[in-house]
Motif scaffolding. Structure first.
Motif, PDB file in Angstrom:
ATOM      1  N   ASP A 120      27.228  46.088  31.187  1.00  0.00           N
ATOM      2  CA  ASP A 120      28.140  46.559  32.136  1.00  0.00           C
ATOM      3  C   ASP A 120      27.192  47.335  33.034  1.00  0.00           C
ATOM      4  O   ASP A 120      27.238  48.756  31.635  1.00  0.00           O
TER       5      ASP A 120
ATOM      6  N   GLU B 173      29.263  50.781  32.240  1.00  0.00           N
ATOM      7  CA  GLU B 173      29.671  50.881  30.831  1.00  0.00           C
ATOM      8  C   GLU B 173      28.531  51.630  30.232  1.00  0.00           C
ATOM      9  O   GLU B 173      28.094  52.303  29.875  1.00  0.00           O
TER      10      GLU B 173
ATOM     11  N   SER C 244      27.130  55.630  28.961  1.00  0.00           N
ATOM     12  CA  SER C 244      26.055  55.659  28.079  1.00  0.00           C
ATOM     13  C   SER C 244      25.253  56.526  27.745  1.00  0.00           C
ATOM     14  O   SER C 244      24.792  57.889  27.009  1.00  0.00           O
TER      15      SER C 244
ATOM     16  N   GLU D  86      27.146  42.379  25.938  1.00  0.00           N
ATOM     17  CA  GLU D  86      28.256  41.972  25.351  1.00  0.00           C
ATOM     18  C   GLU D  86      28.328  40.837  24.099  1.00  0.00           C
ATOM     19  O   GLU D  86      29.654  40.968  23.308  1.00  0.00           O
TER      20      GLU D  86
ATOM     21  N   TYR E 224      32.904  45.349  25.493  1.00  0.00           N
ATOM     22  CA  TYR E 224      33.385  46.160  26.468  1.00  0.00           C
ATOM     23  C   TYR E 224      34.724  46.802  26.488  1.00  0.00           C
ATOM     24  O   TYR E 224      35.466  46.168  26.036  1.00  0.00           O
ATOM     25  N   ASN E 225      34.213  48.164  26.762  1.00  0.00           N
ATOM     26  CA  ASN E 225      35.506  49.079  26.427  1.00  0.00           C
ATOM     27  C   ASN E 225      36.060  49.878  27.697  1.00  0.00           C
ATOM     28  O   ASN E 225      35.735  50.735  28.729  1.00  0.00           O
ATOM     29  N   LYS E 226      37.106  48.423  28.169  1.00  0.00           N
ATOM     30  CA  LYS E 226      37.549  48.381  29.559  1.00  0.00           C
ATOM     31  C   LYS E 226      38.624  50.540  30.084  1.00  0.00           C
ATOM     32  O   LYS E 226      37.866  50.676  30.528  1.00  0.00           O
TER      33      LYS E 226
ATOM     34  N   LYS F  69      37.830  52.920  28.105  1.00  0.00           N
ATOM     35  CA  LYS F  69      36.840  53.666  28.314  1.00  0.00           C
ATOM     36  C   LYS F  69      36.024  54.087  29.527  1.00  0.00           C
ATOM     37  O   LYS F  69      36.355  55.300  30.497  1.00  0.00           O
ATOM     38  N   VAL F  70      35.997  52.868  30.103  1.00  0.00           N
ATOM     39  CA  VAL F  70      35.314  52.983  31.276  1.00  0.00           C
ATOM     40  C   VAL F  70      36.264  53.366  32.515  1.00  0.00           C
ATOM     41  O   VAL F  70      35.980  54.552  33.177  1.00  0.00           O
TER      42      VAL F  70
END
Length: 364
Positions: A198, A201, A205, A292, A323-325, A327-328
């Motif tokens: 993504d 994301e 990072s 992912e 995927y860390n939605k 966090k985004v």
């Protein structure tokens, strides 16, 4: 006479029975020969294989490639091994090709096959593999795989961490180090792949790694690049805190970001688009892995490249690729919609080419 006639009917009936049995045996044999798979894959898979062959031809037929003359392709990107490729990988390549044809996205999906791109592509001549580096997407592990394949080390565990990114010692030549004719040959004939995740994301990072945690051997991100971004993009000039994600987003979304990029040099590889890094509309890649789904994609890539019996992808820690939605959304929660939209406008090509959805917080 009656007895003779009765026996005649019995013989006719017996002959008819034998004829029915014979036809049944012929039909049974015909069905067996028709549906038996000589390679042992089973009858049910045959339609899938035929479908795959059709799709591969659609995805990989050379079409209007916008290459410099010296890079004009002469063959297909990948061999018949693609007939066993899972449908998801073929769909990714088909999506990529369709978006590359979209004239409305042309400026966001096409780039020159420049030295900058060729510097990103690592070569394994022994096994005819090209790997395009997309930083912040688990590339260190793939470089380790290629280092072992090139023979610099016999196993991944033996590779010192400080060697992986030392391109004078790790035995990984870049595609840019070859002549034009050798570049063209490798681009045409070798197995080629890269990994995406993504886009937003990935930017988070990159920000965390280079400007928050900052490896001790990379001080220029914190002490040279961060001040340059702050001077240009921080609204409140009286603040003295280090680079904030909001500053980073303003820089990346600025249509005139290139004047800073030139000053930063190759350090920008950690946040420029996949298009700028790997030229996916100009170079016909064999496989595109997704971070992912790396647990599935990594073994497939090794098998598709014909090296799964030689090396394994390093163990992936549980949850690392999810995927860390939350966090985004948290990182973008304090940033203006205007700045987020400008950022998305720059990375829209990456979102569309690789099937990533526009973030929900842009749609509200």
């Amino acid at each position: 006479w009656l007895m003779s006639d009765n026996m005649h009917h019995q013989w006719l009936l017996l002959a008819a029975c034998f004829w029915v049995i014979f036809m049944f045996m012929v039909a049974s044999k015909f069905i067996t020969l028709t549906f038996k798979d000589p390679d042992g894959y089973g009858a049910k898979q045959e339609p899938l294989i035929l479908t795959a062959v059709t799709k591969v031809e659609e995805v990989h037929m050379p079409e209007e490639k916008h290459w410099p003359e010296e890079f004009q392709p002469t063959g297909k990107a990948f061999s018949g091994n693609l007939i066993r490729q899972p449908l998801v990988h073929m769909e990714r390549l088909e999506l990529l090709r369709n978006v590359c044809r979209d004239t409305a996205l042309r400026d966001l999906s096409h780039t020159a096959v420049s030295k900058f791109v060729l510097d990103r592509i690592f070569v394994c001549d022994k096994h005819k593999i090209l790997f395009c580096q997309t930083p912040k997407v688990g590339n260190t592990q793939w470089k380790k795989v290629l280092i072992v394949l090139n023979g610099a080390f016999s196993s991944i565990e033996e590779i010192p961490e400080n060697i992986v990114h030392d391109h004078e010692k790790n035995g990984l030549p870049r595609l840019s180090s070859f002549s034009d004719s050798e570049i063209k040959k490798r681009l045409n004939l070798y197995f080629k792949f890269f990994i995406v995740r993504d886009p937003f994301e990935r930017l988070i990072s990159a920000f965390k790694d280079k400007f928050v945690h900052n490896p001790r051997f990379e001080p220029w991100y914190r002490h040279e690049i961060a001040p340059g971004i702050i001077r240009k993009y921080r609204k409140n000039r009286t603040e003295t805190k280090g680079l904030q994600f909001e500053d980073f987003v303003r820089y990346l979304g600025d249509p005139n970001h290139r004047w800073l990029d030139v000053q930063f040099g190759d350090h920008i590889i950690h946040w420029v688009t996949y298009v700028e890094l790997c030229a996916p509309c100009e170079i016909t890649y064999s496989v595109i892995g997704h971070h992912e789904t790396l647990e599935d994609d990594a073994p497939y890539i090794l098998k598709a490249a014909g090296i799964d019996h030689l090396v394994s992808y390093p163990t992936i820690p549980p949850g690392i690729t999810v995927y860390n939605k939350t966090k985004v959304e948290r990182y973008f929660s304090g940033i203006s919609k205007r700045d987020i939209r400008r950022l998305y406008a720059r990375f829209e090509g990456d979102f569309k080419l690789f099937g990533y959805r526009e973030p929900d917080f842009l749609l509200n």
